[in-house]
Design an enzyme around this catalytic site. Structure first.
Site, short mmCIF file in Angstrom:
data_model
loop_
_atom_site.label_atom_id
_atom_site.label_comp_id
_atom_site.label_asym_id
_atom_site.label_seq_id
_atom_site.Cartn_x
_atom_site.Cartn_y
_atom_site.Cartn_z
N ASP A 34 0.84 -1.20 0.00
CA ASP A 34 0.00 0.00 0.00
C ASP A 34 0.87 1.25 0.00
OD1 ASP A 34 -1.99 -1.92 2.16
OD2 ASP A 34 -2.60 -1.28 0.15
N ASP A 174 -10.74 -5.12 -0.68
CA ASP A 174 -9.63 -4.71 0.19
C ASP A 174 -10.16 -3.91 1.38
OD1 ASP A 174 -6.84 -2.37 -0.29
OD2 ASP A 174 -7.17 -3.94 1.22
C1 DX5 Z 1 -6.10 0.32 3.46
C2 DX5 Z 1 -5.31 -0.66 2.64
C3 DX5 Z 1 -5.62 -2.10 2.97
C4 DX5 Z 1 -5.36 -2.46 4.40
C5 DX5 Z 1 -6.12 -3.72 4.73
O1 DX5 Z 1 -6.09 1.56 2.87
O2 DX5 Z 1 -5.53 -0.45 1.28
O3 DX5 Z 1 -4.89 -2.97 2.14
O4 DX5 Z 1 -4.02 -2.65 4.61
O5 DX5 Z 1 -5.94 -4.00 6.08
P1 DX5 Z 1 -7.08 -4.75 6.91
O6 DX5 Z 1 -7.23 -6.09 6.26
O7 DX5 Z 1 -6.53 -4.81 8.28
O8 DX5 Z 1 -8.33 -3.93 6.81
#
Ligand code: DX5
Length: 219
Positions: A34, A174
């Site tokens: 990310d 996501d």
């Molecule tokens: C948030 C990111 C995600 C995040 C997901 O902006 O794009 O990829 O890391 O993390 P979890 O699964 O903990 O929501």
């Protein structure tokens, strides 16, 4: 088959290479990185250097999720760093059509990501250049947030829209994916699950967490 990717945003930043390798050894299908610039989203994370570093330690798909304004400025850097797939937020750029063609032209998978508040209609004109669509199930910027159940209907409508138009475009989700929400997203039509805090946490090992996620989506 449903793919599961680990988002290293929830991993120990001081041990990213090790944590990425741990996920690969556990059988993860891909690693999502990310990229945040503190402008498109209220957080700052990594640059191409991290992609380059992880490329040296894993062979699985390296998926770069760009949460930056004017992403066209850095596409080349992330491609040269070893990205296999690049997600562009529809909300982050003016010339999505051109950027997707540019990525596509370099034999890299081009993905479009849409925020919870963004309508599916923005995708219609770029489906020919979109290899994969990512529906955010949280508002981007942080890991560990609650899954937005309202997006399940959007995922189903997207699946219907693609089928009606004759596209087999994979749908990734996501944000907030865990052993409760993963099957909901799959039943709605998602084929790729991106998970951060449900894979990287102190409750269990990456391998145990991944196994539990896979178990939760078994029909
Ligand atoms: C948030 C990111 C995600 C995040 C997901 O902006 O794009 O990829 O890391 O993390 P979890 O699964 O903990 O929501």
């Amino acid at each position: 088959m449903i793919e599961i990717e680990a988002s290293v945003l929830s991993a120990d930043f001081g041990r990213l290479s090790e944590k990425a390798s741990e996920a690969e050894k556990a059988g993860i299908d891909g690693i999502q990185i990310d990229i945040m610039d503190g402008q498109f989203v209220p957080n700052i994370t990594f640059g191409p250097g991290i992609v380059h570093a992880l490329r040296k330690v894993v062979k699985v798909i390296l998926d770069v999720h760009l949460m930056i304004v004017d992403p066209e400025r850095f596409i080349q850097d992330f491609i040269e760093a070893g990205a296999d797939r690049i997600f562009i937020h529809q909300e982050s750029c003016t010339h999505l059509h051109r950027i997707l063609q540019d990525i596509h032209g370099q034999k890299i998978e081009a993905g479009v990501t849409i925020n919870p508040g963004t309508s599916l209609s923005v995708l219609e004109e770029v489906l020919d250049f979109t290899d994969i669509i990512q529906v955010m199930t949280v508002n981007p910027g942080f890991g560990g947030q609650k899954f937005i159940h309202g997006q399940l209907n959007k995922i189903s409508r997207l699946r219907e829209m693609l089928e009606k138009l004759g596209y087999k475009t994979p749908i990734a989700v996501d944000g907030g994916i865990d052993t409760t929400t993963a099957s909901l997203a799959v039943n709605a039509g998602a084929t790729i699950l991106v998970a951060g805090s449900s894979i990287y946490n102190t409750r269990a090992s990456v391998a145990q967490n991944l196994a539990a996620l896979r178990e939760s989506i078994k029909i």
